[in-house]
Write an enzyme that holds these catalytic residues in place. Structure first.
Site, PDB file in Angstrom:
ATOM      1  N   ASP A 124       0.688  -1.401   0.033  1.00 44.49           N
ATOM      2  CA  ASP A 124       0.044   0.078   0.155  1.00 44.49           C
ATOM      3  C   ASP A 124       0.770   1.199   0.156  1.00 44.49           C
ATOM      4  OD1 ASP A 124      -3.312   0.314   1.499  1.00 44.49           O
ATOM      5  OD2 ASP A 124      -2.226   1.617   0.274  1.00 44.49           O
ATOM      6  N   ASP A 174      -2.667   4.891  -2.610  1.00 40.12           N
ATOM      7  CA  ASP A 174      -3.878   5.360  -1.775  1.00 40.12           C
ATOM      8  C   ASP A 174      -4.084   6.841  -1.915  1.00 40.12           C
ATOM      9  OD1 ASP A 174      -5.036   5.273   1.171  1.00 40.12           O
ATOM     10  OD2 ASP A 174      -3.912   7.090   1.277  1.00 40.12           O
ATOM     11  N   GLU A 186      -6.619   4.114  -6.039  1.00 37.32           N
ATOM     12  CA  GLU A 186      -7.822   4.188  -5.240  1.00 37.32           C
ATOM     13  C   GLU A 186      -8.240   5.847  -5.620  1.00 37.32           C
ATOM     14  OE1 GLU A 186      -7.692   5.626  -1.216  1.00 37.32           O
ATOM     15  OE2 GLU A 186      -9.440   4.572  -0.610  1.00 37.32           O
ATOM     16  N   HIS A 198     -10.898  -2.358   4.077  1.00 36.73           N
ATOM     17  CA  HIS A 198     -10.658  -1.941   5.268  1.00 36.73           C
ATOM     18  C   HIS A 198     -11.462  -0.513   5.533  1.00 36.73           C
ATOM     19  CE1 HIS A 198      -7.973   0.394   2.941  1.00 36.73           C
ATOM     20  NE2 HIS A 198      -7.924   1.316   4.030  1.00 36.73           N
ATOM     21  N   ASP A 199     -12.155   0.260   4.569  1.00 36.71           N
ATOM     22  CA  ASP A 199     -12.723   1.158   4.613  1.00 36.71           C
ATOM     23  C   ASP A 199     -14.205   1.189   4.581  1.00 36.71           C
ATOM     24  OD1 ASP A 199     -10.593   3.219   2.650  1.00 36.71           O
ATOM     25  OD2 ASP A 199     -10.691   2.917   4.808  1.00 36.71           O
TER      26      ASP A 199
HETATM   27  O1  TEU Z   1      -8.913   6.364   1.800  1.00 39.24           O
HETATM   28  C1  TEU Z   1      -8.924   7.480   0.967  1.00 39.24           C
HETATM   29  C2  TEU Z   1     -10.417   7.810   0.524  1.00 39.24           C
HETATM   30  O2  TEU Z   1     -10.868   7.746  -0.493  1.00 39.24           O
HETATM   31  C3  TEU Z   1     -11.285   7.949   1.728  1.00 39.24           C
HETATM   32  O3  TEU Z   1     -12.456   9.096   1.518  1.00 39.24           O
HETATM   33  C4  TEU Z   1     -11.790   6.875   2.249  1.00 39.24           C
HETATM   34  O4  TEU Z   1     -12.798   6.127   1.084  1.00 39.24           O
HETATM   35  C5  TEU Z   1     -12.560   7.180   3.498  1.00 39.24           C
HETATM   36  O5  TEU Z   1     -11.848   6.703   4.419  1.00 39.24           O
HETATM   37  C6  TEU Z   1     -13.767   6.230   3.574  1.00 39.24           C
HETATM   38  O6  TEU Z   1     -14.544   6.517   4.802  1.00 39.24           O
HETATM   39  C7  TEU Z   1      -7.498   6.063   1.756  1.00 39.24           C
HETATM   40  C8  TEU Z   1      -7.351   4.729   2.753  1.00 39.24           C
HETATM   41  O7  TEU Z   1      -8.351   3.545   1.991  1.00 39.24           O
HETATM   42  C9  TEU Z   1      -8.057   5.141   3.997  1.00 39.24           C
HETATM   43  O8  TEU Z   1      -7.898   3.893   5.081  1.00 39.24           O
HETATM   44  C10 TEU Z   1      -7.267   6.163   4.599  1.00 39.24           C
HETATM   45  O9  TEU Z   1      -7.814   6.442   5.981  1.00 39.24           O
HETATM   46  C11 TEU Z   1      -7.199   7.267   3.698  1.00 39.24           C
HETATM   47  O10 TEU Z   1      -6.848   7.087   2.502  1.00 39.24           O
HETATM   48  C12 TEU Z   1      -5.877   8.218   4.079  1.00 39.24           C
HETATM   49  O11 TEU Z   1      -4.713   7.664   4.110  1.00 39.24           O
END
Ligand code: TEU
Ligand code: CA
Length: 570
Positions: A100, A201, A257, A333-334
């Site tokens: 990542d 990310d 992403e 994970h989100d």
């Molecule tokens: O997420 C980036 C992002 O698009 C966020 O809006 C994410 O969708 C949001 O946390 C969902 O509620 C990335 C990672 O996947 C996330 O885990 C991190 O917290 C974030 O970047 C900052 O690095």
């Protein structure tokens, strides 16, 4: 078939959130050796690639998405020696490791930021985005993704710095060539170690709107920032440079992403010309529409309407065809757990609907991603107190909307967190029915879902009817049938409000997929007169003309000749 072949187009990816995967040293926190110990489990499942959420040195303000040293491993996860051992063991088992890459921002404890904040004249000052306030106000009214102002005032030099996420995640200034060179050097260092790719990310956020305008206020407190920090004017220039300087030099997989991504933008990021990235994660099927959704809309349980979901996924399947490669996922994970959000996690239908969702996704075109525990049909958990929550996004939202502004009750917001919060995906992996689900011998950093006694790997790996065994078969089918990887996608039954059906076509083969999205029997004649053979279903027996609750079926038919095809598909 006009898709250029590549190993990552034929792969199935498994995402590991290391903190919650397996604890090998009894401190309640998952770690690298815990991953290494469970690699045989993943080899048995049949996956080809692991996407490893960040393991770099970090103060864990956002559980590793705040990196303080890109070339060291956070002590809670182990050492670089443990990483090298995991990488070597994975490669011996034929599994690739994708890291990542978090480079939209660093931790505020990264040496670059410590230098940058030390003085306006420091050579690292412009590694980050510093601006004067407007009187006693921040440079813009933007709200961080994680609540509060997206600007933090720094007394030492009397300026604000931008952080699109928490204040401990200052945004890097990609307009500064030195930042880009430092990132490319670090990426090369990891590629030379032998990793197999990157998940990038929030990569669509590395170029900001240079005018830094005020944003529309959607929650009565702050302005929207995403329209001005995503898809900026130079994002593709930077990624083409990254491709030239690093990515094109290695046979690696890349996936970017991008919250708010459109198909046309995706074709620029992941076009078949290979000038930027290999594929992208879009969010259209897992978000509530534009990023300007009023805050609580983000958190409401949204058991999605089939027609809306099918329109989105079919649009992406046909929109990328012949232009760019896509990714396929229900959760990560989100996101909340797929079977709770998109399926039915009741005792009666959890297994059936988990298998239906898996069929629907894994028979589509694109690289499929399995999030840890999805292959077991793991579910959401109830968060009945803010003290149960660990996710900084949830905790900050609670502090802002319950504690500080009283805009929603604690019970209401906790109900939203239980439906849609990121912590649902971060409860410990459920390995067996022993204490803590076999995740750890110590109290885990976050509560274990109480249903671990029924939902766990040990009870499924040898059960031919388990969700695990079903995923294993889907993965094997993808490895054995080129039509599943490269076949052209064609929608079917686009007007149905209960069946999601489509076809894949490659040469003289047709794969027909139909999934009953509901808990009722529904009429379906798709398979009544087929000459094809069934590849997989979540039912052992079928009723002609009917799909049973959450029934999924996949048939492979070989057409007599290509001329027949035009007749049968007219
Ligand atoms: O997420 C980036 C992002 O698009 C966020 O809006 C994410 O969708 C949001 O946390 C969902 O509620 C990335 C990672 O996947 C996330 O885990 C991190 O917290 C974030 O970047 C900052 O690095
Ligand atoms: Ca541990």
């Amino acid at each position: 078939m006009n898709d250029k072949k590549a190993w990552w187009k034929e792969a199935v990816v498994y995402q590991i959130y290391p903190r919650s995967f397996a604890d090998s040293n009894g401190d309640g926190i998952g770690d690298l050796n815990g991953i290494t110990q469970h690699l045989p489990y993943l080899a048995d499942l049949g996956i080809d690639v692991i996407w490893l959420s960040p393991v770099y040195m970090s103060p864990n303000d956002d559980n590793g998405y705040d990196v303080s040293d890109y070339r060291d491993i956070m002590p809670e996860f182990g050492t670089m020696k443990d990483f090298d051992n995991m990488l070597a063991t994975a490669h011996e088992l034929g599994i690739k490791i994708v890291m990542d890459l978090v480079v939209n921002h660093t931790s505020d404890e990264h040496e670059w930021f410590l230098r940058s904040r030390s003085s306006k004249d420091d050579p690292y000052r412009d590694y980050y985005i510093w601006k004067d306030g407007k009187g006693s106000y921040p440079p813009t009214n933007w709200q961080s993704v994680f609540s509060g102002s997206a600007w933090e005032y720094d007394d030492l030099t009397g300026q604000y710095y931008l952080h699109c996420f928490t204040k401990k995640q200052p945004d890097l200034n990609w307009a500064n060539k030195k930042v880009r060179e430092s990132v490319y050097e670090m990426m090369t260092w990891w590629c030379e170690k032998g990793i197999d790719g990157f998940r990038l990310d929030a990569i669509n956020m590395i170029s900001k709107d240079p005018s830094f305008p005020e944003g529309p206020v959607t929650d009565g407190l702050y302005g929207e920032l995403m329209p001005y920090v995503a898809q900026g004017p130079h994002v593709h220039e930077y990624l083409r440079e990254m491709n030239r300087k690093v990515l094109s030099k290695y046979d690696i997989m890349t996936v970017g992403e991008a919250d708010g991504l459109s198909i046309e933008e995706a074709v620029k990021y992941a076009g078949n010309d290979g000038s930027e990235l290999g594929m992208m994660f879009h969010f259209e099927h897992v978000s509530k529409g534009a990023t300007t959704t009023p805050v609580f809309g983000k958190w409401d349980h949204d058991h999605p309407d089939l027609t809306k979901l099918r329109n989105i996924l079919n649009k992406w399947q046909t929109g990328l065809e012949g232009r760019a490669w896509g990714s396929l996922y229900w959760d990560n994970h989100d996101q909340p757990r797929a079977v709770s959000r998109f399926g039915n996690d009741s005792r009666q239908y959890r297994v059936l609907s988990a298998k239906m969702l898996a069929t629907l996704l894994h028979m589509m075109k694109g690289t499929p991603y399995i999030y840890q525990g999805e292959e077991l049909g793991m579910t959401n958990m109830t968060f009945s107190s803010i003290s149960d929550c660990r996710d900084v996004e949830q905790i900050n939202a609670y502090r802002q909307y319950v504690t500080k502004h009283g805009m929603i009750s604690s019970e209401e917001l906790l109900k939203c967190f239980s439906a849609m919060g990121r912590d649902n995906a971060r409860t410990p992996m459920q390995w067996d029915n022993s204490m803590n689900g076999g995740f750890s011998t110590a109290a885990p950093w976050i509560g274990v879902n109480p249903n671990y006694t029924e939902i766990n790997a040990a009870s499924q790996i040898n059960d031919p009817d388990s969700v695990y065994s079903y995923y294993k078969k889907l993965i094997r089918l993808r490895h054995e049938n080129e039509i599943i990887v490269y076949g052209k996608f064609r929608p079917l039954l686009e007007d149905s409000d209960c069946i999601y059906a489509y076809e894949r076509i490659l040469d003289d083969d047709v794969l027909t997929v139909a999934c009953n999205w509901t808990e009722n029997n529904v009429k379906c004649s798709l398979f009544d007169c087929t000459s094809g053979r069934e590849l997989i279903s979540n039912y052992d027996d079928h009723t002609p003309g009917i799909l049973k609750p959450y029934e999924a079926r996949v048939y492979l038919t070989r057409l007599a000749t290509t001329t027949n095809r035009s007749a049968s598909f007219s």
